[in-house]
Enzyme design. Structure first.
Site, PDB file in Angstrom:
ATOM      1  CG  ASP A  38      -2.198  -0.646   1.011  1.00 29.54           C
ATOM      2  OD1 ASP A  38      -2.299  -1.347  -0.008  1.00 29.54           O
ATOM      3  OD2 ASP A  38      -3.109  -0.464   1.837  1.00 29.54           O
ATOM      4  CB  ALA A  39       3.913   2.108   1.891  1.00 29.68           C
ATOM      5  CE1 TYR A  41      -2.595   1.742  -6.837  1.00 29.83           C
ATOM      6  CE2 TYR A  41      -3.413   3.032  -4.976  1.00 29.83           C
ATOM      7  CZ  TYR A  41      -3.542   2.575  -6.274  1.00 29.83           C
ATOM      8  OH  TYR A  41      -4.628   2.971  -7.010  1.00 29.83           O
ATOM      9  CG  LEU A  88     -12.086   7.783   1.784  1.00 26.35           C
ATOM     10  CD1 LEU A  88     -11.838   7.098   3.110  1.00 26.35           C
ATOM     11  CD2 LEU A  88     -12.905   9.058   1.996  1.00 26.35           C
ATOM     12  CD  GLU A 121     -15.822   6.429  10.209  1.00 29.01           C
ATOM     13  OE1 GLU A 121     -16.490   7.464  10.375  1.00 29.01           O
ATOM     14  OE2 GLU A 121     -16.204   5.441   9.574  1.00 29.01           O
ATOM     15  CE  LYS A 123      -8.616   4.040   3.748  1.00 26.63           C
ATOM     16  NZ  LYS A 123      -8.557   2.686   3.247  1.00 26.63           N
ATOM     17  CG  ASP A 125      -6.603  -3.280   5.126  1.00 29.18           C
ATOM     18  OD1 ASP A 125      -7.101  -3.007   4.023  1.00 29.18           O
ATOM     19  OD2 ASP A 125      -5.425  -3.604   5.280  1.00 29.18           O
ATOM     20  CE1 TYR A 232     -17.319   2.998   4.242  1.00 26.88           C
ATOM     21  CE2 TYR A 232     -16.430   1.281   5.649  1.00 26.88           C
ATOM     22  CZ  TYR A 232     -16.563   1.846   4.405  1.00 26.88           C
ATOM     23  OH  TYR A 232     -15.957   1.268   3.320  1.00 26.88           O
ATOM     24  CE  LYS A 302     -16.356   8.359   6.705  1.00 28.04           C
ATOM     25  NZ  LYS A 302     -17.181   7.178   7.000  1.00 28.04           N
ATOM     26  CE  LYS A 326      -4.544   4.316   3.034  1.00 22.32           C
ATOM     27  NZ  LYS A 326      -3.653   3.667   2.116  1.00 22.32           N
ATOM     28  CB  CYS A 420      13.156  -4.729 -26.754  1.00 17.15           C
ATOM     29  SG  CYS A 420      11.605  -5.474 -26.261  1.00 17.15           S
ATOM     30  CB  CYS A 423      11.083  -7.598 -30.285  1.00 12.03           C
ATOM     31  SG  CYS A 423      11.540  -5.874 -30.074  1.00 12.03           S
ATOM     32  CB  CYS A 444      10.979  -1.719 -27.164  1.00 13.79           C
ATOM     33  SG  CYS A 444      10.902  -2.700 -28.651  1.00 13.79           S
ATOM     34  CB  CYS A 450       8.124  -5.085 -29.840  1.00 14.12           C
ATOM     35  SG  CYS A 450       8.343  -5.582 -28.128  1.00 14.12           S
TER      36      CYS A 450
HETATM   37  S1  IVH Z   1     -15.893   6.390   3.933  1.00 16.12           S
HETATM   38  C1  IVH Z   1     -17.251   8.688   0.183  1.00 16.12           C
HETATM   39  N1  IVH Z   1     -15.091   5.167   6.110  1.00 16.12           N
HETATM   40  O1  IVH Z   1     -11.491   2.993   2.375  1.00 16.12           O
HETATM   41  C2  IVH Z   1     -16.444   8.080   1.251  1.00 16.12           C
HETATM   42  N2  IVH Z   1     -14.300   4.354   4.034  1.00 16.12           N
HETATM   43  O2  IVH Z   1      -9.619   4.325   0.660  1.00 16.12           O
HETATM   44  C3  IVH Z   1     -16.744   6.654   1.445  1.00 16.12           C
HETATM   45  N3  IVH Z   1     -12.858   2.389   4.208  1.00 16.12           N
HETATM   46  O3  IVH Z   1     -13.557   2.852  -0.449  1.00 16.12           O
HETATM   47  C4  IVH Z   1     -15.758   5.943   2.276  1.00 16.12           C
HETATM   48  N4  IVH Z   1     -12.955   2.198   6.386  1.00 16.12           N
HETATM   49  O4  IVH Z   1     -13.511   0.862   1.192  1.00 16.12           O
HETATM   50  C5  IVH Z   1     -15.015   5.213   4.779  1.00 16.12           C
HETATM   51  N5  IVH Z   1     -14.518   4.143   8.096  1.00 16.12           N
HETATM   52  C6  IVH Z   1     -14.438   4.197   6.786  1.00 16.12           C
HETATM   53  C7  IVH Z   1     -13.685   3.270   6.048  1.00 16.12           C
HETATM   54  C8  IVH Z   1     -13.634   3.394   4.666  1.00 16.12           C
HETATM   55  C9  IVH Z   1     -12.473   1.681   5.279  1.00 16.12           C
HETATM   56  C10 IVH Z   1     -12.450   2.083   2.834  1.00 16.12           C
HETATM   57  C11 IVH Z   1     -13.557   2.115   1.817  1.00 16.12           C
HETATM   58  C12 IVH Z   1     -13.136   3.165   0.839  1.00 16.12           C
HETATM   59  C13 IVH Z   1     -11.648   3.135   0.994  1.00 16.12           C
HETATM   60  C14 IVH Z   1     -10.989   4.391   0.506  1.00 16.12           C
END
Ligand code: IVH
Length: 705
Positions: A38-39, A41, A88, A121, A123, A125, A232, A302, A326, A420, A423, A444, A450
């Site tokens: 994730d990091a 990405y 998000l 709140e 997040k 996973d 949520y 939010k 994050k 390349c 090819c 290339c 190719c």
């Molecule tokens: S709110 C319009 N709240 O994170 C906003 N998302 O990186 C809707 N996720 O697609 C998302 N925990 O799958 C919200 N407490 C939380 C969350 C949360 C996990 C996920 C969700 C979202 C993704 C975005």
């Protein structure tokens, strides 16, 4: 001079990053098998967004910053979300929390001292899911998919104990309850133990286990998997004739409503009124992270007040009123065994690190992208080196650099190939004519010979937003290419006829059969007619993503007109100016279009293709709004909203916002003390309305909210 050099360089990097991010999106969302952490990405995304911030013109072209996730996998039925499921934005440091709060206030035209309440709140996973209830009964459930269309997982969701079949209490006419499907760490370990005992593959982490369990064709399998759900968010919500006991007007109120419906909501959700409170709660949650029993990868903030959320609205792929903060990443070390090269559609050679598999917080990683040769040189990465591997909240790692003291005697520098690997053609770093410097990417030069490029181009041609040929997926294209059956796009359309005359029939190939061969031919047949914008996009012209394809289609109206002009579009020609004059098309794109059409091999490939397909007028832009497709200009001081807010509102309704008034302007919204633009609009006879009329128009156009 300097500016266009920078732009060209940025554009090349932006493009490369875009391709890489799209590949990671597919691996993560469709295959539940991410290849980078994730990091890593997030770092790619951040760089991508930073480039767009610096060069806003880059954000135009089918930018990924406008997309969410990946298209739904073919194996599931599709469900269109009544309200898009967005992603998000991410932040990574405490300082950025203050920036976020300041941004929200600025957008709303509030002073720095004003107080706004935010919820904070965990997040979760897992994977997000939208549950549709009509008159209180669960009628369908869908994954996020690409945000607009998800996968139908209704039968699977019905097996999850946390998800009620019927809402308790007074239920609205319609509600989409959204939240995260996840698996606890204990259930994940037990599941993997069971998998191991049965000699089945193990899941990398709870998220993948949850995704793999939900995205099952057989709901009986899902029923065996202990999935959980936190609510949520919501999509469409209509109370209809029902009188709610309390009409929730805040995020917290919605959470209470969800609880009353019978859902689990996360108890660590808290209202905070300053950035300081938010940061403190973030660190509090972070300190409890390991004891929660389920994976989280950050904290979501939010805006609590729903009316303010509504005013703030959305950007391309994420709301303005929410953001994900994050957690920082976990690290480990591994040994770099080798570097391999992958060749992309545009011929870019991308180095991929092969690592000794290493577990970082439960995820086994063995690959990572190394971007380009300069990056390898800059980090002085050598084969045999011990490298630092980093992993964020959930998935896999990235290489941060090497541990120099662990470098073995035999560590060898990597010689980036100058040919390349697919090819054998020369692979060059093009000299950017404007800077006189080499581009970051080595490409290339064997565009037409190719196989790696050809296969990637064909994949693009058949992809969902291009020709959308079902049954001609990545694997099949590579297979037909190798068999010599499809080398150019036209070959796709002559496949059935050639097969009819051939002794070695496709239906006899391994993995095929009578039915699948017949289905494939039918799927190809069904795509002989295609809208002009899709056709242009399918050609894979550099810098021509979906948006630029639409611009070209709209401006030229027919493919012949575009081709005729582009063919003659030598630098400084009238034809080149004609392309360049299209709104949103700059020098780089115009040049790429011209280059494509003058190339003789492309000419031949196009002639062959045009014998097979029929191009229809551009697809109508879907929209019900009164200002969709119109060009509007705001002038003067607005009283009820900031200029940014007004602009965002117009864009949300499909309008194009311009800063100057011309013959092309459809509508001018004049606030107090409007000056020369208003005068000009009157002179040109452009419609002018005031702020209230605009609000009425926009409100009416926005419809039900
Ligand atoms: S709110 C319009 N709240 O994170 C906003 N998302 O990186 C809707 N996720 O697609 C998302 N925990 O799958 C919200 N407490 C939380 C969350 C949360 C996990 C996920 C969700 C979202 C993704 C975005």
């Amino acid at each position: 001079m300097k500016k266009s050099d920078d732009l060209a360089r940025a554009s090349a990097e932006h493009k490369r990053l875009g391709e890489e991010i799209a590949a990671h999106d597919r691996a993560y969302y469709q295959e539940d098998a991410p290849v980078v952490s994730d990091a890593e990405y997030d770092a790619l995304r951040r760089r991508y967004e930073a480039l767009e911030k610096q060069f806003p013109e880059l954000a135009d072209e089918g930018s990924l910053s406008r997309k969410v996730g990946a298209a739904p996998a073919e194996k599931f039925a599709k469900v269109a979300h009544a309200v898009p499921m967005l992603s998000l934005g991410n932040i990574f440091s405490d300082g950025e929390v203050e920036d976020f709060v300041a941004r929200v206030k600025r957008f709303l035209g509030l002073s720095g001292e004003a107080e706004i309440a935010f919820t904070a709140e965990p997040k979760i996973d897992g994977l997000s899911c939208s549950l549709r209830y009509e008159k209180g009964l669960l009628v369908s459930a869908a994954t996020r998919g690409d945000g607009l269309i998800g996968e139908d997982v209704t039968a699977n969701v019905r097996t999850i104990a946390d998800i009620p079949e019927k809402l308790s209490g007074k239920a609205p006419e319609v509600v989409d309850v959204r939240g995260e499907v996840y698996m606890s760490q204990a259930d994940f370990s037990a599941l993997n133990a069971k998998q191991a005992a049965a000699d089945k593959p193990l899941f990398a982490n709870p998220r993948n286990a949850a995704a793999g369990s939900l995205r099952q064709l057989d709901p009986n399998v899902t029923a065996q998997r202990p999935l959980k759900f936190f609510a949520y968010a919501w999509g469409e919500l209509m109370w209809g004739a029902v009188q709610p006991e309390t009409r929730a007007d805040s995020q917290m109120g919605m959470m209470a409503l969800f609880r009353a419906f019978g859902f689990s909501v996360n108890s660590l959700t808290k209202v905070c009124v300053t950035a300081e409170d938010m940061i403190a709660h973030f660190h509090d949650i972070e300190s409890r992270r390991s004891a929660l029993g389920y994976d989280i990868d950050g904290v979501v903030y939010k805006v609590n007040d729903l009316a303010l959320q509504h005013r703030l609205g959305f950007r391309a792929r994420a709301p303005r009123w929410a953001i994900a903060h994050k957690f920082s990443a976990e690290r480990a070390t591994s040994i770099l065994r080798d570097i391999e090269i992958q060749v992309g559609r545009t011929g870019v050679l991308t180095p991929v690190a092969r690592l000794d598999p290493v577990t970082v917080g439960g995820v086994v990683v063995s690959n990572a992208t190394l971007h380009n040769e300069d990056e390898i040189a800059r980090k002085d990465i050598r084969i045999g080196d011990t490298v630092i591997v980093q992993r964020a909240g959930d998935v896999i790692p990235q290489i941060l650099g090497v541990v120099p003291e662990k470098r073995p005697g035999g560590a060898r520098r990597y010689q980036f190939p100058h040919t390349c690997p697919a090819c054998g053609s020369a692979a060059l770093r093009e000299i950017d004519p404007r800077t006189g410097e080499p581009e970051a990417a080595r490409r290339c030069t064997g565009a037409l010979v190719c196989p790696a490029q050809a296969v990637e181009k064909l994949r693009h041609f058949c992809s969902r937003n291009a020709f959308d040929i079902e049954g001609l997926g990545d694997k099949q294209i590579a297979f037909f290419y190798e068999k010599g059956l499809i080398h150019t796009p036209a070959d796709i359309f002559t496949l059935a006829e050639r097969d009819r005359q051939s002794l070695t029939k496709i239906e006899n190939f391994e993995g095929f059969g009578k039915v699948s061969a017949r289905n494939l031919f039918a799927a190809i047949e069904a795509r002989r007619e295609i809208a002009l914008n899709r056709f242009i996009f399918a050609l894979g012209i550099r810098h021509v993503g979906e948006t630029n394809a639409i611009r070209l289609a709209r401006s030229f109206e027919t493919f012949d007109a575009l081709r005729e002009t582009a063919r003659h579009a030598t630098p400084d020609s009238e034809a080149r100016r004609r392309i360049n004059d299209i709104d949103g098309i700059g020098d780089v794109v115009a040049e790429a279009v011209a280059d494509f059409f003058v190339e003789p091999h492309n000419e031949r490939a196009l002639d062959a293709l045009l014998k097979e397909v029929r191009i229809l007028p551009m697809e109508a832009v879907k929209s019900g709004s009164a200002v969709a497709g119109k060009t509007v200009v705001f002038t003067g001081a607005l009283q009820k909203m900031t200029r940014d807010e007004a602009k965002a509102m117009a864009e949300r309704l499909g309008a194009k916002v311009s800063s100057s008034v011309s013959k092309k302007t459809d509508l001018v919204i004049a606030g107090a003390e409007a000056g020369s633009k208003l005068t000009k609009a009157r002179e040109l006879g452009v419609d002018v309305i005031d702020e209230d009329a605009w609000l009425a128009l926009a409100g009416g156009a926005a419809g039900q909210t």
